[in-house]
Enzyme design. Sequence first.
Site, mmCIF file in Angstrom:
data_model
loop_
_atom_site.group_PDB
_atom_site.id
_atom_site.type_symbol
_atom_site.label_atom_id
_atom_site.label_comp_id
_atom_site.label_asym_id
_atom_site.label_seq_id
_atom_site.Cartn_x
_atom_site.Cartn_y
_atom_site.Cartn_z
ATOM 1 C CE LYS A 142 -13.269 -56.976 -5.630
ATOM 2 N NZ LYS A 142 -11.827 -57.223 -5.453
ATOM 3 C CE LYS A 189 -7.269 0.886 3.591
ATOM 4 N NZ LYS A 189 -6.015 1.155 4.338
ATOM 5 C CG ASN A 205 -10.421 -64.327 -3.801
ATOM 6 O OD1 ASN A 205 -9.543 -63.656 -3.264
ATOM 7 N ND2 ASN A 205 -10.986 -63.975 -4.948
ATOM 8 N N GLY A 231 -11.494 -60.097 13.098
ATOM 9 C CA GLY A 231 -10.431 -60.980 12.639
ATOM 10 C C GLY A 231 -9.098 -60.276 12.789
ATOM 11 C CD GLU A 247 -2.719 0.814 2.691
ATOM 12 O OE1 GLU A 247 -3.760 1.469 2.808
ATOM 13 O OE2 GLU A 247 -2.321 -0.010 3.553
ATOM 14 C CB SER A 268 -6.611 -56.815 11.831
ATOM 15 O OG SER A 268 -5.272 -57.237 11.986
ATOM 16 C CB THR A 283 -11.712 -61.619 -0.913
ATOM 17 O OG1 THR A 283 -10.320 -61.895 -1.072
ATOM 18 C CG2 THR A 283 -12.531 -62.786 -1.465
ATOM 19 C CE1 TYR A 284 -19.123 -57.421 -4.508
ATOM 20 C CE2 TYR A 284 -19.949 -59.678 -4.466
ATOM 21 C CZ TYR A 284 -20.181 -58.311 -4.560
ATOM 22 O OH TYR A 284 -21.462 -57.845 -4.712
ATOM 23 C CD GLU A 333 -6.508 -53.425 2.544
ATOM 24 O OE1 GLU A 333 -5.485 -53.997 2.943
ATOM 25 O OE2 GLU A 333 -7.637 -53.595 3.058
ATOM 26 C CB SER A 344 -20.597 -51.242 -10.957
ATOM 27 O OG SER A 344 -20.960 -50.971 -9.626
ATOM 28 C CB CYS A 363 -4.433 -2.252 4.183
ATOM 29 S SG CYS A 363 -3.652 -2.502 5.813
#
Length: 666
Positions: A627, A115, A459, A373, A46, A380, A495-496, A488, A652, A176
């Site tokens: 999936k 300004k 699978n 699991g 400025e 996990s 795995t489907y 993933e 899909s 400003c």
Amino acid sequence: MIEGFFRAAVGTPEVRVADPDWNRERIAELCREAAEKGAGLLVLPELCLTGYTAGDLFLQSELQEGALRALSWLLSKTRELPLLIVLGLPLSFSGKLYNSAAVLYRGRVLGLVPKKNLPNYSEFYERRWFSPAEDEIFEYLYRDPLTKDRCSLPFGMRLLFQAEDLPDFCLALELCEDLWVPNPPSTEHTAAGAYLIANCSASDETVGKADYRRELLRSASARICAAYLYANAGEGESTQDLVFGGQSMIAENGSILAESRRFTTGLTISEIDLERIRQERTRLGTYPAPRAEGYRRIPFRFFEGGRPSFLSGSSFSGDSGEEGSLFRRIDPHPFVPSSGEERARRCEEILSIQALGLKKRLSHIGTKQAVLGISGGLDSTLALLVTARAFDLLKIPRENILSVTMPAFGTTKRTLDNARRLTEAIGATLREIDIRLSVEQHFRDIGHDAKKRDVVYENAQARERTQVLMDLSNACGGIVVGTGDLSELALGYATYNGDHMSMYAVNAGVPKTLVRHLVRYIADTEKRGALSETLLDILDTPVSPELLPPSGETISQKTEELVGPYELHDFFLYQILRFGFRPKKVYELALSAFHAGDSGAKPQYEREEILFWLKSFYRRFFSQQFKRSCLPDGPKVGSVSVSPRGDLRMPSDASAALWLSELEKL
């Protein structure tokens, strides 16, 4: 230069108060330096032609005319520079004096912006000298004091400087104090279509003000979804009562891209991603469509005299000086904060989101049992840690968590031992079920040769494990907590109806690169030694589904050797889903992030390697949508999610041909 990027600079020149001839020389030096370093836009402070602290000298005709002479001199000196310049000066118009900014390009004044908000409190007395801007746009009759040329220039706040040959470049200005008021002009500017806001500023230093100023700028750029270039006055301003420390900054949509070191002069440079701003505004359904009533567009062309350097491949690095690199850092790990303090805070926040999501599901169902699991791997492990938190929040004993480890053909002693130790350290109930006999019987039932190590072989183990978990949850009246992560799911590496399925997927919103940091965060903060030691060993174990027999006790099936490095895939995932960038740009960003395009640094990955895995990502991402179309519920934790009920509504059977075709041309 990466597609959509535009290199810009903010500068703080040293000034002499009330000496425009001296100041013009310093400004010209910064203009030449900015152009040499490939910037296409330079924003200066400025009233930098006169100094902000000239006080009552602003009312002297000689200073006003001296500023106009300095402006004319600068026009002649910057005529050959492919640089849009924004700088501050006092302007007399219709019997009033205005604190203004001039926009210059190739020897021409494109427009003048006064300004609006003049501070008149504490140390500020601007209304003593200046008048506030009005909403109307006027015509300013400019007479060049050196060449004697005359022209009419637009004079007003509502000017949009639009590059005809770069559609995403639309610049507006505020000065400003305009930034500090409840309703800044930049709100209307961006609603009218501006992608960049330039602010010529003179903000003095007081204790703590720098942090507030930085946060103000960062939040302003996020609120208006724009790039914000803030050039602040510095050394040379009068220190009679105040000190000006610079702190020029460039922000983009909530992030500070570059910031000058305080109490210094010079340039601060970064690349602005104009495409990212456009994509973000497109994505945000509540962002208003451009309404430019009352505004005037000032057209100009960047490509006069050839393609300018700020859009070509000949750029310079701010650190190494190597040709072809960027001033802007491209984060190779966009899901993971680089600051240790911020990373710890983020980890705690994510763990809380995950745990609260599971807590709600458990309380809604009315169950006090959960089944997981546990493989001895990262995903996990994180799921068990989150489940323990949820049980603690519900004041349910942790022994009600059934931790099931199911060794099979690829299980190693190391992962099995870690699964056992982890369960014990958490205080859950361990159940060990060897599934090899069950899977072998299944092979006999379907007539599959167990020596054939194909997708059926792999699978069948994953689906057997899911069957065991589902049946155990039925037996105890609990739910199966899923362990698969966001990376993933994006790659379809599940795995489907096997590990793909659960009753609540706590990790579904967490990418693999972040999973590792979450586990490490708990390892670092955990007071109990056994848990911390186990977590550290799990972190040191290669990522693997362990579906193929090991070589002795060495894991033979390493995920990243099969699907590619997760840090690359997470980078691709972020750029593609968060911003919708095209393949070529994702590739260019990856080259910069992993130094594959920078001759000054050893690349983490070669160009060919990045391109190979990017093609693989697109193929897998498109082909595996089926999936993701039937994912179980799970909490969103970040800005990227693949939930079919939330962020990703994708058919899909969509084709990847268009995206892969562009990559084939690289």
